[in-house]
Every structure is written in structure tokens, then in C-alpha cells.
Motif scaffolding. Structure first.
Motif, PDB file in Angstrom:
ATOM      1  N   ALA A 210       0.840  -1.050   0.107  1.00 54.29           N
ATOM      2  CA  ALA A 210       0.105   0.067   0.065  1.00 54.29           C
ATOM      3  C   ALA A 210       0.897   1.191   0.195  1.00 54.29           C
ATOM      4  O   ALA A 210       0.622   2.231  -0.993  1.00 54.29           O
ATOM      5  N   GLU A 211       2.048   1.281   0.709  1.00 57.04           N
ATOM      6  CA  GLU A 211       2.791   2.340   0.802  1.00 57.04           C
ATOM      7  C   GLU A 211       3.544   2.642  -0.462  1.00 57.04           C
ATOM      8  O   GLU A 211       3.586   3.792  -1.042  1.00 57.04           O
ATOM      9  N   CYS A 212       3.942   1.544  -1.208  1.00 60.57           N
ATOM     10  CA  CYS A 212       4.601   1.818  -2.436  1.00 60.57           C
ATOM     11  C   CYS A 212       3.589   2.172  -3.445  1.00 60.57           C
ATOM     12  O   CYS A 212       3.835   3.133  -4.490  1.00 60.57           O
ATOM     13  N   ALA A 213       2.293   1.861  -3.525  1.00 61.45           N
ATOM     14  CA  ALA A 213       1.273   2.080  -4.349  1.00 61.45           C
ATOM     15  C   ALA A 213       0.784   3.608  -4.137  1.00 61.45           C
ATOM     16  O   ALA A 213       0.702   4.368  -4.986  1.00 61.45           O
ATOM     17  N   ARG A 214       0.745   4.113  -2.882  1.00 61.17           N
ATOM     18  CA  ARG A 214       0.694   5.717  -2.547  1.00 61.17           C
ATOM     19  C   ARG A 214       1.645   6.409  -3.111  1.00 61.17           C
ATOM     20  O   ARG A 214       1.406   7.703  -3.701  1.00 61.17           O
ATOM     21  N   VAL A 215       2.896   6.229  -3.240  1.00 61.34           N
ATOM     22  CA  VAL A 215       4.158   6.700  -3.580  1.00 61.34           C
ATOM     23  C   VAL A 215       3.874   7.016  -5.213  1.00 61.34           C
ATOM     24  O   VAL A 215       4.001   7.893  -5.668  1.00 61.34           O
ATOM     25  N   LEU A 216       3.691   5.755  -5.818  1.00 60.00           N
ATOM     26  CA  LEU A 216       3.339   5.713  -7.288  1.00 60.00           C
ATOM     27  C   LEU A 216       2.188   6.809  -7.604  1.00 60.00           C
ATOM     28  O   LEU A 216       2.407   7.441  -8.849  1.00 60.00           O
ATOM     29  N   LYS A 217       1.332   6.368  -6.989  1.00 56.74           N
ATOM     30  CA  LYS A 217       0.176   7.061  -7.516  1.00 56.74           C
ATOM     31  C   LYS A 217       0.120   8.533  -7.124  1.00 56.74           C
ATOM     32  O   LYS A 217      -0.230   9.622  -8.134  1.00 56.74           O
ATOM     33  N   ARG A 218       0.862   9.293  -5.990  1.00 59.07           N
ATOM     34  CA  ARG A 218       1.104  10.675  -5.837  1.00 59.07           C
ATOM     35  C   ARG A 218       2.048  11.194  -6.880  1.00 59.07           C
ATOM     36  O   ARG A 218       1.784  12.153  -7.295  1.00 59.07           O
ATOM     37  N   ALA A 219       2.617  10.390  -7.561  1.00 67.62           N
ATOM     38  CA  ALA A 219       3.878  10.813  -8.844  1.00 67.62           C
ATOM     39  C   ALA A 219       3.044  10.792  -9.993  1.00 67.62           C
ATOM     40  O   ALA A 219       3.611  10.922 -10.943  1.00 67.62           O
ATOM     41  N   GLY A 220       1.702  10.257 -10.013  1.00 69.18           N
ATOM     42  CA  GLY A 220       0.958  10.356 -11.218  1.00 69.18           C
ATOM     43  C   GLY A 220       0.866   8.981 -11.931  1.00 69.18           C
ATOM     44  O   GLY A 220       0.098   8.931 -13.168  1.00 69.18           O
ATOM     45  N   VAL A 221       1.164   7.985 -11.516  1.00 67.64           N
ATOM     46  CA  VAL A 221       0.862   6.531 -12.283  1.00 67.64           C
ATOM     47  C   VAL A 221      -0.795   6.427 -12.068  1.00 67.64           C
ATOM     48  O   VAL A 221      -1.319   6.735 -10.869  1.00 67.64           O
ATOM     49  N   VAL A 222      -1.455   6.139 -12.925  1.00 67.32           N
ATOM     50  CA  VAL A 222      -2.960   5.966 -12.991  1.00 67.32           C
ATOM     51  C   VAL A 222      -3.449   4.740 -12.364  1.00 67.32           C
ATOM     52  O   VAL A 222      -4.331   4.962 -11.646  1.00 67.32           O
ATOM     53  N   ARG A 223      -2.700   3.692 -12.673  1.00 70.07           N
ATOM     54  CA  ARG A 223      -3.389   2.529 -11.857  1.00 70.07           C
ATOM     55  C   ARG A 223      -2.036   1.536 -11.411  1.00 70.07           C
ATOM     56  O   ARG A 223      -0.990   1.363 -12.084  1.00 70.07           O
ATOM     57  N   VAL A 224      -2.255   1.192 -10.192  1.00 67.52           N
ATOM     58  CA  VAL A 224      -1.348   0.463  -9.510  1.00 67.52           C
ATOM     59  C   VAL A 224      -2.038  -1.028  -8.873  1.00 67.52           C
ATOM     60  O   VAL A 224      -3.115  -1.026  -8.626  1.00 67.52           O
ATOM     61  N   ASP A 225      -1.554  -2.047  -9.438  1.00 62.72           N
ATOM     62  CA  ASP A 225      -1.981  -3.420  -8.899  1.00 62.72           C
ATOM     63  C   ASP A 225      -0.848  -4.009  -8.028  1.00 62.72           C
ATOM     64  O   ASP A 225       0.225  -3.486  -8.115  1.00 62.72           O
ATOM     65  N   VAL A 226      -1.214  -5.046  -7.263  1.00 60.76           N
ATOM     66  CA  VAL A 226       0.001  -5.458  -6.386  1.00 60.76           C
ATOM     67  C   VAL A 226      -0.150  -7.018  -6.649  1.00 60.76           C
ATOM     68  O   VAL A 226      -1.277  -7.464  -6.773  1.00 60.76           O
ATOM     69  N   TRP A 227       1.155  -7.294  -6.852  1.00 59.35           N
ATOM     70  CA  TRP A 227       1.077  -8.915  -6.916  1.00 59.35           C
ATOM     71  C   TRP A 227       1.877  -9.561  -5.792  1.00 59.35           C
ATOM     72  O   TRP A 227       2.815  -8.981  -5.408  1.00 59.35           O
ATOM     73  N   ALA A 228       1.495 -10.647  -5.532  1.00 56.59           N
ATOM     74  CA  ALA A 228       2.637 -11.554  -4.469  1.00 56.59           C
ATOM     75  C   ALA A 228       2.296 -13.006  -4.688  1.00 56.59           C
ATOM     76  O   ALA A 228       1.156 -13.411  -5.051  1.00 56.59           O
ATOM     77  N   LEU A 229       3.288 -13.577  -4.478  1.00 56.86           N
ATOM     78  CA  LEU A 229       3.095 -15.119  -4.659  1.00 56.86           C
ATOM     79  C   LEU A 229       2.010 -15.647  -3.580  1.00 56.86           C
ATOM     80  O   LEU A 229       0.955 -16.306  -3.984  1.00 56.86           O
ATOM     81  N   ALA A 230       2.062 -15.057  -2.410  1.00 56.76           N
ATOM     82  CA  ALA A 230       0.890 -15.590  -1.606  1.00 56.76           C
ATOM     83  C   ALA A 230       0.375 -14.663  -0.631  1.00 56.76           C
ATOM     84  O   ALA A 230       0.968 -13.633  -0.293  1.00 56.76           O
ATOM     85  N   ARG A 231      -0.947 -14.952  -0.354  1.00 52.68           N
ATOM     86  CA  ARG A 231      -1.601 -14.020   0.629  1.00 52.68           C
ATOM     87  C   ARG A 231      -1.682 -14.678   1.955  1.00 52.68           C
ATOM     88  O   ARG A 231      -2.268 -15.778   2.102  1.00 52.68           O
ATOM     89  N   ALA A 232      -1.461 -13.983   3.004  1.00 53.25           N
ATOM     90  CA  ALA A 232      -1.908 -14.532   4.544  1.00 53.25           C
ATOM     91  C   ALA A 232      -3.390 -14.498   4.786  1.00 53.25           C
ATOM     92  O   ALA A 232      -4.177 -13.534   4.047  1.00 53.25           O
TER      93      ALA A 232
END
Ligand SMILES: [Zn+2]
Ligand SMILES: [Zn+2]
Length: 237
Positions: A210-232
Motif C-alpha cells: 500500500a505504501e509503494c502504491a501511494r508513492v506511485l499514485k502520488r507521482a501520477g501513475v494512473v493504475r497500480v496493481d499489487v502482486w504477491a506469490l501468496a496472501r496470508a
């Protein structure tokens, strides 16, 4: 170098055919896992499309995402974090076991891919002190072959981790959020794509992603997705 390494890998496999990392039986289809152990890995087939939280039935939004939507668009986490995947992950992350890492990527590559692929994949960066200590960034090691298999460019120079944070696994959800706040910055003067997927090995509360997504979106990235091998399974965001 990569060609040399893969040739070396092929020779190694001829001398030492793959064995299951979990039970020692012969490996299945070039994996360091046997067919039975590979089948036992917990798939995250029914989950929230937005945050990949495991649910009894697939849903577009879980209750938590309805109340408090995350700063990303969609999550892709094909496995649930649990036995025996947690063992492979621990060996890969803390035991310098790159065979375990290769098997994890091979498993990930075999899962059905998201419909909307991003323009670039960005692995969650490690702080340089942690990188020195571990010797490799586990997110980058997973992202590199996965991005190649999907035909999506990898950008590990976009985000920088400026603060060495306490290990997230020890912390509860609110502390995790505070722990990573302001820990990432964008490298100055790089042109930004409009659709980015941020990749981590395991997604627990999602605080780091979420923190990485916020940084990217604040800088103007329109869409951020998150990928992880596994979800707790049930950690709070
Ligand atoms: Zn096995
Ligand atoms: Zn959700």
C-alpha cells in the motif's frame, strides 16, 4: 551471463535430477517439488479481487475493501500463505536456498495470469543495509523471471527504500502501517508508466504494498496493481 547460468543449470540438472524439497521424492516436471507436494500447495482460488484476502466464495470486494478501499486497483496472489508453501518461502528468504526460489517462481508462472497486464513490474525494494545482509532481494528474484515469462518489462530502479524498517512479521497491523510510512521514495526524474504492478513475495496486511502504491499514485501513475506469490489468510490491513 544469464545464458551461461541457464546452461550451468541444465548441466546441474542432468547430474542431479530435481528432488522434492519437501519430501525428497523425484521432482515433477523440472520442479524441485514432487507432484503430490505441488498439489498440496494452498491455492487462493476464492478471494477478494481487490485485496486477494481468502474468502469462502470469490467476491469483487471484501467487507474491509468496501469500508476502506486500498490504494491499488487489483491484487494477484495465486497462493495462500500456509503449509507447505511457508516452508519453501522461509528457505528461499532466510536460508539462501535459490532452488526453493526457482520452484516458487515456476509455480507462480503456472497460475492463470491477470487479464490486465501492467506496463511494468516493480519489485518492492529492500533497504541497502538489508540487501547487504541477505545478499539478494527476494522480491526481485521472483519478479525477474515472472516478468520475463509474462513479457512485461521489469523496473527495479523506480522505487528506493530510504529507511531500514523493523521486520514486519513481528508487528500488528497499525504498527506495520506506521513502520513503512515514508519508507519509499521515487527515484527522481524517471518517466513513469501509467499502469504498474508492485510485486512482493508474501502479502500479509498489505501495508508495504500500500505504501509503494501511494508513492506511485502520488507521482501520477494512473493504475497500480499489487502482486504477491501468496496472501496470508486473515491479517488486518
Ligand atoms: Zn514431495
Ligand atoms: Zn478485499
Amino acid at each position: 551471463m544469464d545464458a551461461f547460468r541457464s546452461r550451468l543449470g541444465a548441466v546441474g540438472r542432468w547430474l542431479l535430477p530435481p528432488r522434492c524439497l519437501l519430501c525428497g521424492d523425484p521432482g515433477h516436471e523440472d520442479l524441485d517439488l514432487c507432484r503430490d507436494c505441488a498439489a498440496e500447495l494452498p491455492r487462493n482460488a476464492s478471494c477478494c479481487a481487490r485485496c486477494a484476502l481468502p474468502l469462502p466464495l470469490p467476491a469483487a470486494l471484501c467487507g474491509r475493501c468496501q469500508r476502506d478501499p486500498p490504494p491499488w486497483e487489483a491484487a494477484w496472489a495465486p497462493f495462500r500463505y500456509g503449509w507447505p508453501l511457508d516452508r519453501l518461502e522461509a528457505r528461499f528468504k532466510f536460508g539462501r536456498d535459490l532452488a526453493a526460489g526457482r520452484s516458487l517462481v515456476a509455480l507462480w508462472r503456472g497460475q492463470s495470469r491477470p487479464l490486465a497486464l501492467p506496463e511494468v513490474v516493480v519489485p518492492v525494494p529492500l533497504h541497502r543495509a538489508r540487501l547487504r545482509q541477505r545478499g539478494y532481494n527476494q522480491a526481485l528474484e521472483l519478479a525477474r523471471p515472472l516478468a520475463r515469462a509474462l513479457g512485461v518489462p521489469l523496473r527495479h530502479d523506480l522505487l528506493v527504500r530510504t529507511r531500514s524498517t523493523a521486520a514486519q512479521s513481528e508487528l500488528d497491523a497499525p504498527t506495520r502501517r506506521r513502520n513503512v510510512r515514508g519508507a519509499f521514495v521515487l527515484r527522481a526524474a524517471v518517466p513513469l508508466p501509467s499502469h504498474v504492478a508492485v510485486l512482493d513475495d508474501v502479502m500479509t496486511t498489505g501495508a508495504t504494498l500500500a505504501e509503494c502504491a501511494r508513492v506511485l499514485k502520488r507521482a501520477g501513475v494512473v493504475r497500480v496493481d499489487v502482486w504477491a506469490l501468496a496472501r496470508a489468510p486473515s491479517a488486518r490491513r
